[in-house]
Design a protein around this motif. Structure first.
Motif, PDB file in Angstrom:
ATOM      1  N   ALA A 172       8.142   8.116 -13.938  1.00 41.23           N
ATOM      2  CA  ALA A 172       8.328   8.583 -15.316  1.00 41.23           C
ATOM      3  C   ALA A 172       7.658   9.942 -15.511  1.00 41.23           C
ATOM      4  O   ALA A 172       8.201  10.834 -16.181  1.00 41.23           O
ATOM      5  CB  ALA A 172       7.757   7.564 -16.299  1.00 41.23           C
ATOM      6  N   ASP A 173       6.479  10.105 -14.898  1.00 40.10           N
ATOM      7  CA  ASP A 173       5.783  11.384 -14.984  1.00 40.10           C
ATOM      8  C   ASP A 173       6.596  12.481 -14.310  1.00 40.10           C
ATOM      9  O   ASP A 173       6.718  13.591 -14.840  1.00 40.10           O
ATOM     10  CB  ASP A 173       4.403  11.264 -14.339  1.00 40.10           C
ATOM     11  CG  ASP A 173       3.580  12.514 -14.506  1.00 40.10           C
ATOM     12  OD1 ASP A 173       3.566  13.061 -15.639  1.00 40.10           O
ATOM     13  OD2 ASP A 173       2.948  12.945 -13.521  1.00 40.10           O
ATOM     14  N   GLN A 193       0.265  -6.088  -6.771  1.00 41.90           N
ATOM     15  CA  GLN A 193       1.664  -5.680  -6.605  1.00 41.90           C
ATOM     16  C   GLN A 193       2.225  -5.172  -7.929  1.00 41.90           C
ATOM     17  O   GLN A 193       2.943  -4.165  -7.967  1.00 41.90           O
ATOM     18  CB  GLN A 193       2.504  -6.841  -6.083  1.00 41.90           C
ATOM     19  CG  GLN A 193       2.295  -7.142  -4.622  1.00 41.90           C
ATOM     20  CD  GLN A 193       3.135  -8.325  -4.156  1.00 41.90           C
ATOM     21  OE1 GLN A 193       3.770  -9.008  -4.961  1.00 41.90           O
ATOM     22  NE2 GLN A 193       3.122  -8.571  -2.854  1.00 41.90           N
ATOM     23  N   GLU A 194       1.906  -5.888  -9.023  1.00 43.27           N
ATOM     24  CA  GLU A 194       2.384  -5.444 -10.335  1.00 43.27           C
ATOM     25  C   GLU A 194       1.768  -4.098 -10.704  1.00 43.27           C
ATOM     26  O   GLU A 194       2.457  -3.216 -11.242  1.00 43.27           O
ATOM     27  CB  GLU A 194       2.037  -6.488 -11.400  1.00 43.27           C
ATOM     28  CG  GLU A 194       2.881  -7.745 -11.309  1.00 43.27           C
ATOM     29  CD  GLU A 194       2.492  -8.777 -12.374  1.00 43.27           C
ATOM     30  OE1 GLU A 194       1.868  -8.391 -13.378  1.00 43.27           O
ATOM     31  OE2 GLU A 194       2.827  -9.953 -12.180  1.00 43.27           O
ATOM     32  N   VAL A 195       0.470  -3.951 -10.423  1.00 39.88           N
ATOM     33  CA  VAL A 195      -0.183  -2.673 -10.705  1.00 39.88           C
ATOM     34  C   VAL A 195       0.446  -1.577  -9.850  1.00 39.88           C
ATOM     35  O   VAL A 195       0.699  -0.462 -10.329  1.00 39.88           O
ATOM     36  CB  VAL A 195      -1.712  -2.780 -10.447  1.00 39.88           C
ATOM     37  CG1 VAL A 195      -2.354  -1.399 -10.413  1.00 39.88           C
ATOM     38  CG2 VAL A 195      -2.372  -3.641 -11.501  1.00 39.88           C
ATOM     39  N   ALA A 196       0.729  -1.879  -8.586  1.00 35.56           N
ATOM     40  CA  ALA A 196       1.344  -0.882  -7.706  1.00 35.56           C
ATOM     41  C   ALA A 196       2.740  -0.511  -8.201  1.00 35.56           C
ATOM     42  O   ALA A 196       3.111   0.675  -8.237  1.00 35.56           O
ATOM     43  CB  ALA A 196       1.412  -1.410  -6.274  1.00 35.56           C
ATOM     44  N   SER A 197       3.543  -1.528  -8.609  1.00 35.50           N
ATOM     45  CA  SER A 197       4.895  -1.218  -9.109  1.00 35.50           C
ATOM     46  C   SER A 197       4.792  -0.460 -10.434  1.00 35.50           C
ATOM     47  O   SER A 197       5.563   0.478 -10.691  1.00 35.50           O
ATOM     48  CB  SER A 197       5.736  -2.484  -9.247  1.00 35.50           C
ATOM     49  OG  SER A 197       5.277  -3.266 -10.334  1.00 35.50           O
ATOM     50  N   SER A 247       2.327   1.490 -11.320  1.00 34.48           N
ATOM     51  CA  SER A 247       1.884   2.842 -10.959  1.00 34.48           C
ATOM     52  C   SER A 247       3.051   3.661 -10.435  1.00 34.48           C
ATOM     53  O   SER A 247       3.195   4.837 -10.776  1.00 34.48           O
ATOM     54  CB  SER A 247       0.794   2.783  -9.893  1.00 34.48           C
ATOM     55  OG  SER A 247      -0.349   2.146 -10.381  1.00 34.48           O
ATOM     56  N   ARG A 248       3.911   3.026  -9.612  1.00 42.34           N
ATOM     57  CA  ARG A 248       5.090   3.709  -9.093  1.00 42.34           C
ATOM     58  C   ARG A 248       6.007   4.130 -10.239  1.00 42.34           C
ATOM     59  O   ARG A 248       6.500   5.266 -10.278  1.00 42.34           O
ATOM     60  CB  ARG A 248       5.841   2.782  -8.135  1.00 42.34           C
ATOM     61  CG  ARG A 248       6.294   3.463  -6.878  1.00 42.34           C
ATOM     62  CD  ARG A 248       6.996   2.522  -5.892  1.00 42.34           C
ATOM     63  NE  ARG A 248       6.058   1.531  -5.350  1.00 42.34           N
ATOM     64  CZ  ARG A 248       6.200   0.207  -5.445  1.00 42.34           C
ATOM     65  NH1 ARG A 248       7.269  -0.293  -6.016  1.00 42.34           N
ATOM     66  NH2 ARG A 248       5.303  -0.611  -4.956  1.00 42.34           N
TER      67      ARG A 248
END
Length: 189
Positions: free
Chosen positions: A63-64, A51-55, A57-58
């Protein structure tokens, strides 16, 4: 990771079923239970990490996207500035051409004005002569010429004959004594 957990569970079940004593069975069951609890905690932690990786990544994607939007905005501004610089360069080039044309044209105009002025100045005496020749002059009769010469001789400021100098021995008619009777009547007749 799940494959490893599955292998351990299968191994524990096989060990339990192989004929160990009840103490050992209880102990193996307890180990299997502990192992399952650890496995469930690890699964929970893995889910939280995912979940942390998904958030993360989001957030990274957002930001990108923002940075790309800013880059597009900056590129548009740069393009606008390039267009403005190009327009100013074109204006500068047009002014340069105009000045160059003026530099080429001005001496030609000045030379033409000078030549026209010289022609006018050259023709002016001819024009004056032509005007003088076009005037009709009536010949003066002898009486008028005589009267004019006599008036000039008698006057204090002669116009036709040079004035007498003080060193001159010649006397003018005005220097001679005149009779008191009417000299003007004699001239009129």
């Amino acid at each position: 990771m799940e494959k490893q957990t599955l292998r351990m569970t299968v191994t524990l079940i096989l060990l339990t079923g192989t004929g160990c004593s009840s103490d050992e069975n209880a102990r193996v069951a307890e180990l299997a239970t502990q192992q399952l609890e650890r496995q469930s905690e690890q699964n929970q932690r893995m889910a939280e990490l995912q979940q942390e990786v998904a958030s993360g990544s989001r957030e990274l994607v957002e930001a990108d996207a923002r940075s790309r939007q800013e880059m597009v905005t900056l590129q548009r501004e740069m393009q606008t500035e390039r267009n403005e610089i190009g327009h100013q360069r074109d204006q500068l080039e047009a002014e340069r051409r105009e000045i160059a044309d003026r530099r080429n044209r001005d001496p030609i105009i000045a030379a033409a004005i000078t030549r026209v002025a010289m022609v006018v100045v050259s023709l002016l005496p001819l024009l004056i002569c032509w005007l003088l020749l076009q005037q009709k002059v009536e010949p003066a009769d002898k009486n008028e010429i005589t009267e004019l010469l006599l008036d000039d001789l008698v006057s204090a400021d002669p116009r036709l004959m040079p004035p007498a100098t003080s060193k001159s021995d010649k006397l003018r008619l005005t220097d001679l004594p005149q009779p008191p009777d009417t000299p003007s009547t004699e001239r009129e007749t």
